[in-house]
Design an enzyme around this catalytic site. Structure first.
Site, PDB file in Angstrom:
ATOM      1  N   ARG A  22       7.613 -10.654 -15.941  1.00 13.24           N
ATOM      2  CA  ARG A  22       7.620  -9.677 -17.027  1.00 13.24           C
ATOM      3  C   ARG A  22       7.183  -8.286 -16.559  1.00 13.24           C
ATOM      4  NH1 ARG A  22       8.110 -11.821 -22.133  1.00 13.24           N
ATOM      5  NH2 ARG A  22       7.410  -9.817 -22.925  1.00 13.24           N
ATOM      6  N   CYS A  52       5.709  -6.054 -20.517  1.00 13.97           N
ATOM      7  CA  CYS A  52       4.561  -6.532 -19.759  1.00 13.97           C
ATOM      8  C   CYS A  52       4.190  -7.953 -20.172  1.00 13.97           C
ATOM      9  CB  CYS A  52       3.374  -5.609 -19.989  1.00 13.97           C
ATOM     10  SG  CYS A  52       3.770  -3.866 -19.789  1.00 13.97           S
ATOM     11  N   GLU A  77      21.172  -6.481  -9.257  1.00  9.35           N
ATOM     12  CA  GLU A  77      19.807  -6.835  -9.635  1.00  9.35           C
ATOM     13  C   GLU A  77      18.933  -7.188  -8.442  1.00  9.35           C
ATOM     14  OE1 GLU A  77      19.823  -8.853 -14.043  1.00  9.35           O
ATOM     15  OE2 GLU A  77      20.743 -10.006 -12.431  1.00  9.35           O
ATOM     16  N   TRP A 104       4.698  -3.704 -16.559  1.00  6.83           N
ATOM     17  CA  TRP A 104       5.970  -3.056 -16.266  1.00  6.83           C
ATOM     18  C   TRP A 104       5.860  -1.671 -16.877  1.00  6.83           C
ATOM     19  CZ3 TRP A 104      10.217  -0.912 -18.769  1.00  6.83           C
ATOM     20  CH2 TRP A 104      11.378  -0.768 -18.002  1.00  6.83           C
ATOM     21  N   HIS A 140      44.621   2.169 -11.962  1.00  6.59           N
ATOM     22  CA  HIS A 140      44.243   3.206 -12.917  1.00  6.59           C
ATOM     23  C   HIS A 140      42.957   3.916 -12.489  1.00  6.59           C
ATOM     24  CE1 HIS A 140      47.336   2.177 -15.878  1.00  6.59           C
ATOM     25  NE2 HIS A 140      47.147   0.927 -15.467  1.00  6.59           N
ATOM     26  N   LYS A 159      24.506  -9.517 -10.750  1.00  7.33           N
ATOM     27  CA  LYS A 159      23.554 -10.228  -9.889  1.00  7.33           C
ATOM     28  C   LYS A 159      23.337  -9.478  -8.578  1.00  7.33           C
ATOM     29  CE  LYS A 159      22.281 -13.292 -12.495  1.00  7.33           C
ATOM     30  NZ  LYS A 159      22.329 -12.183 -13.451  1.00  7.33           N
ATOM     31  N   ASN A 175       1.356  -5.461 -24.942  1.00  7.09           N
ATOM     32  CA  ASN A 175       2.769  -5.503 -24.575  1.00  7.09           C
ATOM     33  C   ASN A 175       3.548  -4.856 -25.707  1.00  7.09           C
ATOM     34  OD1 ASN A 175       5.362  -6.157 -23.636  1.00  7.09           O
ATOM     35  ND2 ASN A 175       5.326  -8.113 -24.710  1.00  7.09           N
ATOM     36  N   GLY A 176       4.304  -3.807 -25.382  1.00  4.31           N
ATOM     37  CA  GLY A 176       5.085  -3.118 -26.397  1.00  4.31           C
ATOM     38  C   GLY A 176       5.057  -1.619 -26.153  1.00  4.31           C
ATOM     39  N   GLU A 214      29.430 -10.583 -14.287  1.00  3.95           N
ATOM     40  CA  GLU A 214      28.133 -11.227 -14.049  1.00  3.95           C
ATOM     41  C   GLU A 214      27.796 -11.255 -12.562  1.00  3.95           C
ATOM     42  OE1 GLU A 214      24.550 -13.371 -14.481  1.00  3.95           O
ATOM     43  OE2 GLU A 214      25.678 -11.958 -15.719  1.00  3.95           O
ATOM     44  N   LYS A 246      11.793  -9.760 -16.801  1.00  2.64           N
ATOM     45  CA  LYS A 246      12.600 -10.846 -17.345  1.00  2.64           C
ATOM     46  C   LYS A 246      12.993 -10.617 -18.803  1.00  2.64           C
ATOM     47  CE  LYS A 246      14.408 -14.997 -17.034  1.00  2.64           C
ATOM     48  NZ  LYS A 246      15.554 -15.232 -16.159  1.00  2.64           N
TER      49      LYS A 246
END
Length: 607
Positions: free
Chosen positions: A27, A2, A490, A74, A506, A487, A100-101, A483, A602
């Site tokens: 965040r 957060c 996300e 969040w 395979h 993206k 936050n935590g 990557e 983030k």
């Protein structure tokens, strides 16, 4: 993960808190709220939804206080709802906290407080904190700071907290353990935030709080205390980031702006460190040939996009320095008892420098006597203060949740680090010199790719309704495929997988059928025939093919995006640009929020 903010001064707190929270929405953004100290006590306005939704609540118009704290959430404990939104109050309504935590022992604390008559309105872990502060304050007749300290002593987990009280209407108390917190210093006013960018438009002077430290903040002063509540001194750090870097500057989204900022971020990361004919010197990093010659293994430890940059770093270090290198996800590294000792070099990569798993992995490596190097984009971040040495990317603030310019800057800095090590060891001189030239050419070559994106945009529109895609490449091309696939997941919410091209037979090729999109990256001329053969295998099974290459291809693939030629070791810096743009345009075509994708934040500052 957060975001928390605070303000104390002579101005109205509400608009400053709202503005700062809007800049912190990367965040978390499932609920938000603020508390201000009014003439008749604490006034709490909060609800489910985005920060801007607070402005639709009638009560917010009555807030005139010049002291306040705020939170954008969040969700961890408890679903997004008004009740679970921060700030949280104690039962008496005299203490309010934003946090936050994660408080790992909140269930035990909740039962303890219930036994002493406290009741709870939310499902969150945070609500125990203001009630615990009230308990310590009232039961033991402790001073405000002592009560906050006593409450923190009982917390197990991570936290950055801001506390206000109607009993003390001229101060804010903050405390920190394993979660980020900065204090911005102004003239007769002070600011608090999880991250520097949120308050960069108000001040460039910052105090950085260390773990298990406390601060009493008034409009004219900031007093710092250690874990024993002994006063300590802190130096102000001036942050040189331009406040304009946190604005969109005419771009529709921060992500697009940050994609286009990559030539600049690469130039500034290279800075004066690298010149063609001069050995590299990296400020803050002195490594001897004796030490490097004795290194038995290098670990690169990171999460998400930073881990993908580390995969390219592995190839660079092994090719240039002949030192075996492993890349590990931080959350796995810290729990699998890695074989690390005084002959192991561990490199930790984190854009924010606050990634909880990466910091914990760093502490583990240090406990095993390894030398540690941090790569971060934020000066004074937690990881930079914990590592033996820190080197910085200079990407500037990255606001979009999906990382772009930080990734390319990390690869550039890892390549410079690999060259630095190679020069110390006295190996690969010709290859090193050629690589230096190519690194210096990167900004101009990125600009070339960004000049015309219509072909990428057109293909993105064509395939935006698909639900599954595949990315294939060999060697370093596979690292950039990972990557690119991330993206797309996300920001476009499309299931995608990245595989080494040679692994198709395979298993993954069983999923290829008519009109499935397969995206290929092909930059290694030594593997061109094998790579083309792999692409032909998916074409035969009906796939649409989107190929990014710097090779001359005379094949009838659906789309071929040509990028400038470059040494294959650093080719991901160029080949990732079309992949970033592809994911961006697919997301826009679907009408999604590019900068704030669902369920993501983030900086992952909790496990």
């Amino acid at each position: 993960m957060c975001g928390i903010v605070g303000y104390i001064g002579d101005k109205k707190a509400k608009p400053i808190l709202i503005d700062s929270l809007l800049r912190l929405e990367y965040r978390g953004y499932d609920s938000a709220g603020i508390v201000t100290i009014e003439k008749n006590g604490l006034k709490n306005v909060k609800n489910k939804g985005r920060v801007n939704d607070l402005l639709n609540i009638d009560e917010i118009n009555s807030l005139n206080g010049t002291i306040g704290i705020g939170h954008t959430r969040w969700a961890t404990h408890g679903k997004p709802s008004k009740e679970n939104s921060h700030p949280h109050m104690d039962n008496s309504g005299n203490f309010s906290v934003v946090h936050n935590g994660i408080i790992e022992n909140y269930s035990e604390l909740k039962e303890f407080l219930k036994e002493h008559g406290y009741t709870f309105l939310s499902e969150t872990d945070t609500e125990v904190i203001p009630n615990l502060i009230h308990y310590c304050y009232s039961e033991s007749n402790q001073l405000f700071l002592s009560a906050v300290k006593s409450a923190c002593n009982k917390l197990v987990g991570s936290y950055a907290i801001e506390v206000v009280s109607g009993f003390h209407p001229d101060i804010i108390i903050v405390a920190k353990k394993d979660s980020p917190l900065v204090i911005g210093h102004g003239k007769e006013e002070n600011y608090i935030s999880s991250d520097i960018p949120a308050i960069l438009s108000y001040t460039k002077d910052f105090y950085l709080l260390d773990d298990n430290e406390f601060a009493i903040i008034s409009k004219n002063n900031v007093e710092f205390y250690n874990s024993y509540l002994n006063k300590i001194d802190k130096e102000i750090k001036n942050i040189s980031w331009n406040a304009g870097a946190i604005e969109k500057d005419g771009f529709e989204d921060f992500m697009l702006k940050e994609i286009y900022e990559q030539p600049k971020s690469i130039r500034e990361t290279v800075g004066t460190t690298l010149n063609e004919n001069v050995p590299i010197h990296i400020d803050g990093l002195e490594i001897s040939k004796e030490y490097l010659s004795g290194v038995n293994k290098i670990y690169i430890v990171a999460c998400g996009t930073a881990m993908h940059a580390g995969l390219t770093g592995k190839i660079l270090l092994e090719n240039l320095c002949n030192i075996g290198t492993e890349v590990d996800v931080a959350s796995e590294f810290r729990y699998r008892n890695p074989i690390v000792n005084e002959n192991t070099l561990c490199i930790f990569v984190s854009q924010s420098g606050e990634t909880a798993d990466t910091i914990a992995a760093l502490k583990l490596a240090k406990s095993k006597s390894a030398k540690t190097i941090a790569i971060s984009n934020v000066i004074g971040s937690s990881i930079s203060r914990e590592a033996d040495h820190t080197i910085y990317t200079h990407a500037g603030p990255e606001i979009a949740v999906a990382s772009t310019k930080a990734y390319t800057s990390q690869i550039v800095l890892l390549s410079i680090l690999a060259i630095y090590f190679a020069e110390i060891l006295g190996i690969n001189s010709d290859k090193v010199n050629n690589l230096k030239k190519d690194i210096l050419s990167l900004p101009a070559k990125v600009e070339t790719i960004l000049k015309d994106t219509n072909q990428i945009k057109s293909f993105a529109k064509r395939v935006s309704s698909e639900t599954d895609m595949f990315f294939i490449g060999r060697g370093v091309d596979n690292t950039v495929c990972m990557e690119g696939s991330l993206k797309l997941k996300e920001i476009a919410y499309i299931h995608s997988e990245a595989y080494p091209s040679g692994e198709l037979k395979h298993g993954p090729i069983a999923l290829i059928e008519d009109n499935v999109t397969v995206i290929s990256v092909l930059t290694n001329k030594l593997l061109i025939e094998k790579s083309i053969s792999n692409i032909q295998e998916v074409v035969t099974r009906g796939a649409k093919t989107f190929v990014i290459t710097n090779q001359d291809l005379n094949h009838n693939f659906d789309e071929i995006i040509n990028i400038p030629d470059i040494d294959v070791l650093i080719s991901p810096v160029l080949s990732v640009i079309p992949l970033q743009l592809f994911a961006y345009y697919v997301s826009k075509e679907k009408g999604l929020d590019v900068d704030k994708p669902r369920n993501l934040a983030k900086s992952v500052t909790v496990e």
